[in-house]
Write a protein that holds these residues in place. Structure first.
Motif, PDB file in Angstrom:
ATOM      1  N   GLN A 124       0.965  -1.279  -0.023  1.00 10.87           N
ATOM      2  CA  GLN A 124       0.072   0.122   0.103  1.00 10.87           C
ATOM      3  C   GLN A 124       1.058   1.374  -0.152  1.00 10.87           C
ATOM      4  N   GLU A 125       0.366   2.224  -0.755  1.00  9.57           N
ATOM      5  CA  GLU A 125       1.184   3.533  -0.894  1.00  9.57           C
ATOM      6  C   GLU A 125       1.696   4.069   0.479  1.00  9.57           C
TER       7      GLU A 125
ATOM      8  N   SER B  98      28.499  -5.853  -1.838  1.00  6.01           N
ATOM      9  CA  SER B  98      29.270  -4.522  -1.874  1.00  6.01           C
ATOM     10  C   SER B  98      28.421  -3.203  -2.136  1.00  6.01           C
ATOM     11  N   SER B  99      27.226  -3.361  -2.578  1.00  2.21           N
ATOM     12  CA  SER B  99      26.150  -2.313  -2.620  1.00  2.21           C
ATOM     13  C   SER B  99      24.832  -2.817  -2.958  1.00  2.21           C
ATOM     14  N   TYR B 100      23.685  -1.799  -3.002  1.00  6.07           N
ATOM     15  CA  TYR B 100      22.540  -2.099  -3.400  1.00  6.07           C
ATOM     16  C   TYR B 100      21.767  -1.212  -4.370  1.00  6.07           C
ATOM     17  N   GLY B 101      20.629  -1.595  -4.841  1.00  5.41           N
ATOM     18  CA  GLY B 101      20.032  -0.751  -5.776  1.00  5.41           C
ATOM     19  C   GLY B 101      18.434  -1.118  -5.585  1.00  5.41           C
ATOM     20  N   VAL B 102      17.550  -0.599  -6.379  1.00  9.58           N
ATOM     21  CA  VAL B 102      16.149  -0.919  -6.432  1.00  9.58           C
ATOM     22  C   VAL B 102      15.962  -1.116  -7.839  1.00  9.58           C
ATOM     23  N   ALA B 103      15.269  -2.445  -8.246  1.00  5.11           N
ATOM     24  CA  ALA B 103      14.834  -2.920  -9.418  1.00  5.11           C
ATOM     25  C   ALA B 103      13.418  -2.651  -9.376  1.00  5.11           C
ATOM     26  N   ILE B 104      12.720  -1.907 -10.247  1.00  2.00           N
ATOM     27  CA  ILE B 104      11.035  -1.612 -10.086  1.00  2.00           C
ATOM     28  C   ILE B 104      10.697  -2.119 -11.491  1.00  2.00           C
TER      29      ILE B 104
ATOM     30  N   GLY C 231       4.310   6.867  -9.984  1.00  2.00           N
ATOM     31  CA  GLY C 231       4.144   7.898  -9.154  1.00  2.00           C
ATOM     32  C   GLY C 231       4.343   7.432  -7.538  1.00  2.00           C
ATOM     33  N   LEU C 232       4.724   6.177  -7.560  1.00  2.83           N
ATOM     34  CA  LEU C 232       4.966   5.817  -5.952  1.00  2.83           C
ATOM     35  C   LEU C 232       6.008   6.461  -5.456  1.00  2.83           C
TER      36      LEU C 232
END
Length: 298
Positions: free
Chosen positions: A122-123, A147-153, A160-161
């Motif tokens: 939920q938003e 080593s590092s991280y990211g966001v896969a969307i 617009g979330l």
């Protein structure tokens, strides 16, 4: 092009074979996830990564492979409800899964992406979910598990979330100014043209990521293999005369400001060679990209 071609393994039937072919043809990056190839992808890559020590690797945490659900529950990392849903970004699960991914891959992942954090959320819950996940990933970085991280969307930006500045704010809150958020992954293609149009106008996730020094991984550049079958000869010639439809589609993605890596999922050596040729050419001009957006819309 300024972008580089990397192997995405989501649709590869034989992940190890595809990775060997890509690495032997100069690829320096392979992207995977614990739930790919029926939960076998990470283990399948271990021998390839050992044979090609310069090949960098990213994996993900979020979707729970069926093979890990009982194990995760017994380990206390997963609730029964999350195991049934098949997706979890709880801190305990993140810590357990990233350690498991490291063991499976046989090395520390260069990037671990949160896999579709917008999934089943939920938003009003999203910021808290992401912040707690970032805290867990910062801890994994401090322990040198990753080593590092990211966001896969998939739809997080387009809905617009959230946006890149919001991600950076949460990462700074979790890890301070020296946080380890390094990358974003999102669909960019002739089907998902909005990021291209936004970049041409000087805004949107690709430009924001570039300004922040985040690497952008463009996923699904051929939209699951559908695009070559729907791109007309007129559109191909508009983009890149003499190219195949797939090459023209990849050229649009690789020419877009902010895109650092184009992830192609294929085990076919001919497809890889054609893609490498397309990405290796000089970038398309902004005028050509604008004409493509005008023809196809967003």
């Amino acid at each position: 092009m300024t972008a580089q071609l990397g192997l995405g393994t989501y649709r590869c039937r034989d992940v190890a074979e595809a990775a060997v072919r890509a690495a032997s043809r100069g690829a320096d990056w392979v992207d995977t996830a614990p739930n790919y190839e029926g939960g076998r992808a990470e283990a399948a890559l271990a021998l390839v990564l050992a044979a090609y020590p310069d090949l960098r690797v990213s994996t993900k945490v979020g979707f729970v492979p069926p093979s890990a659900r009982r194990i995760g529950v017994r380990a206390g990392a997963l609730s029964a409800g999350d195991a049934k849903r098949g997706h979890c970004l709880a801190p305990d699960y993140i810590a357990w899964q990233v350690a498991r991914s490291r063991r499976m891959l046989g090395r520390i992942p260069d990037v671990v992406f949160l896999h579709n954090p917008e999934h089943d959320c939920q938003e009003n819950e999203f910021a808290d979910r992401l912040y707690s996940a970032f805290l867990a990933l910062e801890e994994a970085c401090s322990q040198r598990v990753i080593s590092s991280y990211g966001v896969a969307i998939w739809r997080g930006f387009s809905s617009g979330l959230f946006d890149v500045p919001a991600l950076l704010e949460l990462a700074t809150k979790a890890g301070g100014p020296q946080h380890h958020l390094r990358a974003v992954q999102l669909p960019v293609s002739l089907v998902h043209l909005a990021p291209v149009a936004q970049a041409l106008d000087g805004h949107g996730p690709l430009v924001d990521a570039l300004d922040a020094g985040l690497e952008v991984f463009a996923s699904a550049p051929l939209h699951g293999g559908e695009i070559p079958g729907i791109v007309t000869r007129d559109l191909t010639d508009l983009i890149s005369p003499g190219s195949t439809p797939a090459q023209a589609a990849l050229a649009v993605v690789a020419s877009t400001t902010g895109v650092g890596r184009v992830l192609l999922s294929t085990g076919d050596p001919e497809h890889w060679a054609q893609a490498a040729d397309a990405v290796g050419r000089p970038p398309l001009s902004p005028d050509v990209l604008r004409r493509v957006v005008d023809v196809l819309g967003t």
